[in-house]
Structure formats: structure tokens, C-alpha cells
Scaffold this motif. Sequence first.
Motif, PDB file in Angstrom:
ATOM      1  N   LEU A  49      37.747  75.225 135.939  1.00 46.12           N
ATOM      2  CA  LEU A  49      38.539  76.442 136.171  1.00 46.12           C
ATOM      3  C   LEU A  49      37.686  77.680 135.947  1.00 46.12           C
ATOM      4  N   SER A  50      36.884  77.675 134.889  1.00 44.27           N
ATOM      5  CA  SER A  50      36.012  78.826 134.624  1.00 44.27           C
ATOM      6  C   SER A  50      35.020  79.024 135.762  1.00 44.27           C
ATOM      7  N   ALA A  51      34.444  77.907 136.251  1.00 39.24           N
ATOM      8  CA  ALA A  51      33.502  78.018 137.368  1.00 39.24           C
ATOM      9  C   ALA A  51      34.204  78.533 138.618  1.00 39.24           C
ATOM     10  N   THR A  52      35.438  78.081 138.843  1.00 35.87           N
ATOM     11  CA  THR A  52      36.198  78.525 140.016  1.00 35.87           C
ATOM     12  C   THR A  52      36.541  80.003 139.906  1.00 35.87           C
ATOM     13  N   GLU A  53      36.952  80.434 138.713  1.00 28.83           N
ATOM     14  CA  GLU A  53      37.272  81.849 138.510  1.00 28.83           C
ATOM     15  C   GLU A  53      36.026  82.720 138.680  1.00 28.83           C
ATOM     16  N   SER A  54      34.874  82.217 138.217  1.00 23.77           N
ATOM     17  CA  SER A  54      33.629  82.966 138.415  1.00 23.77           C
ATOM     18  C   SER A  54      33.302  83.079 139.897  1.00 23.77           C
ATOM     19  N   LYS A  55      33.508  81.975 140.624  1.00 22.83           N
ATOM     20  CA  LYS A  55      33.254  82.004 142.069  1.00 22.83           C
ATOM     21  C   LYS A  55      34.211  82.969 142.749  1.00 22.83           C
ATOM     22  N   GLU A  56      35.471  82.969 142.306  1.00 24.77           N
ATOM     23  CA  GLU A  56      36.452  83.897 142.891  1.00 24.77           C
ATOM     24  C   GLU A  56      36.035  85.340 142.638  1.00 24.77           C
ATOM     25  N   ALA A  57      35.594  85.621 141.408  1.00 23.78           N
ATOM     26  CA  ALA A  57      35.143  86.976 141.088  1.00 23.78           C
ATOM     27  C   ALA A  57      33.933  87.367 141.924  1.00 23.78           C
ATOM     28  N   GLU A  58      33.020  86.407 142.114  1.00 21.31           N
ATOM     29  CA  GLU A  58      31.832  86.684 142.929  1.00 21.31           C
ATOM     30  C   GLU A  58      32.216  86.976 144.379  1.00 21.31           C
ATOM     31  N   LEU A  59      33.142  86.176 144.914  1.00 25.91           N
ATOM     32  CA  LEU A  59      33.596  86.398 146.293  1.00 25.91           C
ATOM     33  C   LEU A  59      34.326  87.729 146.419  1.00 25.91           C
ATOM     34  N   GLU A  60      35.125  88.061 145.416  1.00 29.67           N
ATOM     35  CA  GLU A  60      35.834  89.342 145.436  1.00 29.67           C
ATOM     36  C   GLU A  60      34.845  90.504 145.432  1.00 29.67           C
ATOM     37  N   GLU A  61      33.784  90.358 144.613  1.00 26.21           N
ATOM     38  CA  GLU A  61      32.771  91.414 144.558  1.00 26.21           C
ATOM     39  C   GLU A  61      32.070  91.559 145.910  1.00 26.21           C
ATOM     40  N   LYS A  62      31.706  90.413 146.520  1.00 25.49           N
ATOM     41  CA  LYS A  62      31.067  90.464 147.830  1.00 25.49           C
ATOM     42  C   LYS A  62      32.010  91.064 148.873  1.00 25.49           C
ATOM     43  N   LYS A  63      33.252  90.670 148.806  1.00 23.97           N
ATOM     44  CA  LYS A  63      34.233  91.187 149.760  1.00 23.97           C
ATOM     45  C   LYS A  63      34.395  92.696 149.585  1.00 23.97           C
ATOM     46  N   ASN A  64      34.493  93.152 148.330  1.00 27.03           N
ATOM     47  CA  ASN A  64      34.643  94.592 148.081  1.00 27.03           C
ATOM     48  C   ASN A  64      33.418  95.364 148.555  1.00 27.03           C
TER      49      ASN A  64
END
Length: 452
Positions: A41-56
Motif C-alpha cells: 500500500l505504501s509503495a502504491t501510494e508513493s506511485k500515486e503521488a509520483e503520478l499525480e506530481e507528473k500529471k500536475n
Amino acid sequence: MKKRFLCLSLIFALAAAQVMPVAAARKDEVQAEKANTQSKLSATESKEAELEEKKNNLLGEIDSLDQNLVQVIAQIDILKGEISDKEGAIVETKEDLAEAEADRDEQYAAMKKRIQYLYENGGSDAWAQMLLEVNSITDLLSKAEYTEKMYQFDRDELEKLRDTVQQVTDLGNQLEQEKAELEEMKQAQEDQQVNLEAALEEKKAVASDYETQIANVQAQADEYRSLIEQQNAELQRIQEEEARQAAEAKKAKEKAAKEAEAAAQRQAQQNTANTPDNNTNTNNNNTNNDVDDEDEPETPSNNGGGGNSYVPEPETPSYEEPEEEEQGGGGYSATGEAVVAYASQFIGNPYVYGGNSLTNGIDCSGFTQQVFAHFGYSISRTSDSQAGDGRGISYSQSRAGDIIVYSGHVAILTGDGGIVHASNSAPYPQGGIKYSSNALYRPYIAVRRIVD
């Protein structure tokens, strides 16, 4: 017979002391699965945050491209207006040029006619005639001057017309050149517009792909959270089962102790009833003796009066398991009772400042941290920090398994008004891990619920 009761008591006591938590292996397995799920879950949340940052970041680039595109389109519109103005000016210039050329040609034609007339009607006869017709030399000079002025006028007008035609021609060329430059600028802006629009489409496609990836990652994170909830629920059931079995083991232990005590009392009464009466001598010097161990042989004794008396052998003391201190009623929740039961196993172990071993030495905050870690709960390492862990409650709402934080100290409430805690470095029972009956022996800072 008494030895048999002693063995029975020992068996019950040992059986009660060796009760292990139910499904301990499954509990460890679930905790390991939960830790693995939390890691995922932590790895998935980190990936989500990374994707959100790239998207932003990409959306920021898209906004910048949009602004540039708006500026380019506005510039194209301005250039179109300027080109239209140039085209209008070129049309006017062409009209002016045509008019100037017409004036020039007309002036040139008139001048040619006058020159032709003078040549055709002039010569020496014309000058002679002029001399004969004039009344004076002044009149002659005036006519000659007039003729010269007429020639000069024609030449000046023709020169002016030539200049006008040249100016209009130059202006037309200049306007054409400026128009060509504007057309080039317009073409460059239009090319840039095409490039920006292509880049925007590409960026928007990538952003859409990020949104899809984020949605997939969020769905995966939700699955992990749901799995963690299921694992927490299973751990909760295991802990409740452990608490239930601990309570049943305690009751069985108490029951076994009471039954052993009752059996011992019954045996004592039976032995008393079977003791022989030694009052056969008339002097009545002997008294009745209760013999507890009826299986031991009697040793005869000669009292000099001919009568027999019995001296019982020393009685073997029966083993009785000491009763556990009765906990106060009604304060436990199933999970809280399990926490207290687990913490109480280590009573008597030493206190070591900064230690982290429940058996070899530990301090107060390490004790609470390790106890709750056994049940899968992570809390801070220091007592001050633990004052902010879990959920704050009032002391009147507290129950077994809650923690109470003092200034520089922390303990686990047992639900009966007492606490179990790692006290100080003095030998047990003054120090070490111990039970204290008064939780309010000093002012407290906070009461926190870790296990809901």
C-alpha cells in the motif's frame, strides 16, 4: 491419598499456566500478511503521488502551451489586420501612381505640342515678326521672357511629375515589401500555431494516460486498504479469542484450585473421623491426635502404663497454586483484556533505561511500545510522544488496555484502577515491570486509547 490430591492440584495448575493464545501461528501469519500488504500500500501510494506530481507538471506545461497558443493566435490576427491595411495602402498607392502617371503623360503631351508649335511656326521669321509687332524694346523683352518662362514651366512641371511618379512607385514597392514581410511573419506564426496545437494534443493524451494510471493505482490502493481492514478484523477476532481463552483458563485454574482445596478439606475431615481413641488408660493422661496422612504407618510407643499411643509422622505440606489477584469487574474490553494479560506476563522482569527487551530489560515507553507492537499497533518510542498517539479520552471513560501518560512516564491501565508498567531500576517489586494498584498515584497528562 493426599499425595494423589497434591498431584491433581499440580496438574491443574500447570495446565492453566501453559495456556497459549488461540491460533498463535495464524496470528503471526496474518500479521506478516498485513505488514506485506501495508508495504505494498505504501509503495502504491508513493506511485500515486509520483503520478499525480507528473500529471500536475504536465498540466502546468499544458497551461503554458495554451497561453502561448493564445498569444500566437492573437499575433496572427494582428498580422492579418496589418496585412489587410498594407493591401489597402498598396491599392491606394497604385491608384495614386496611375493618376500621377496620367498627369505626367498629359503634361508631357501638352509640352510636346507647344514645342512642336514653336518649331513649326517659329524660326527667324517668327522672331522677325515679333520685332515688327512690338512697340518697344520692353515689349520685346517681355514676350521673350514669357516664352522662356513657358519653357521653364513645362520643364519644371515635367520634373515634378517625374518625381511624383518615382515617389509613388517607391511607396508602392515599399508597401509590397512590408506586406511580404508581414506575410512571412504570419506564416511563421501559423507554423508555430500548428506546432503548439500538436504539442497540446500530445500533452493532453499523456495527461489522459496519467489519469488512467492514477485511477488504476487508486483502485489497487483501495484493494490493499480493504485487505488490511479484513486482516485487522481477523486479528481482532484472534485477539478476542485469546482474551476469551485467557479468561476461561483463569476460571479453570481458580476452579481447579478450589476443587483441590475442597478435596484436601474432605480428606482432613475423613482422617479426623478415622483417628483411634487413645483414652483406654484410667489416668486419662493422653489426648486425641488428628492424623492427616492415613497412609503412613503408625509407630507404637511405651508410656510405662502398658497403654499404646500413636505418634504421627510429620505431615507433607500440600501444594496450592497461589491465587491470582482478582481483576475489577466490567472494565475490560476483549482486546483490552488481551493487552493487559500479555503485558502482565512480564511482571518481575528488570527495568533498563533505553532498553527494548521485555525479558532482559526495558523502560516505560519501550514497554508500552513493545506490548502494543505484539498486537500489530505502532506507537511512538517516548512517553511525551505517546501522549499524542491513538485517541484521547477522559479518565472516566478509560478501560483496560488504554495508556495513561504522566510527566516523563507512561503505563497501561488494567481496568481495575491499577496499572502495569516498567517503573524504575530498583529490584522487583519496588521497581522493574510491576503492577501498581493506584493509577492516580500522581497527576497524569493524558489518557489515550490505542485499541478501539
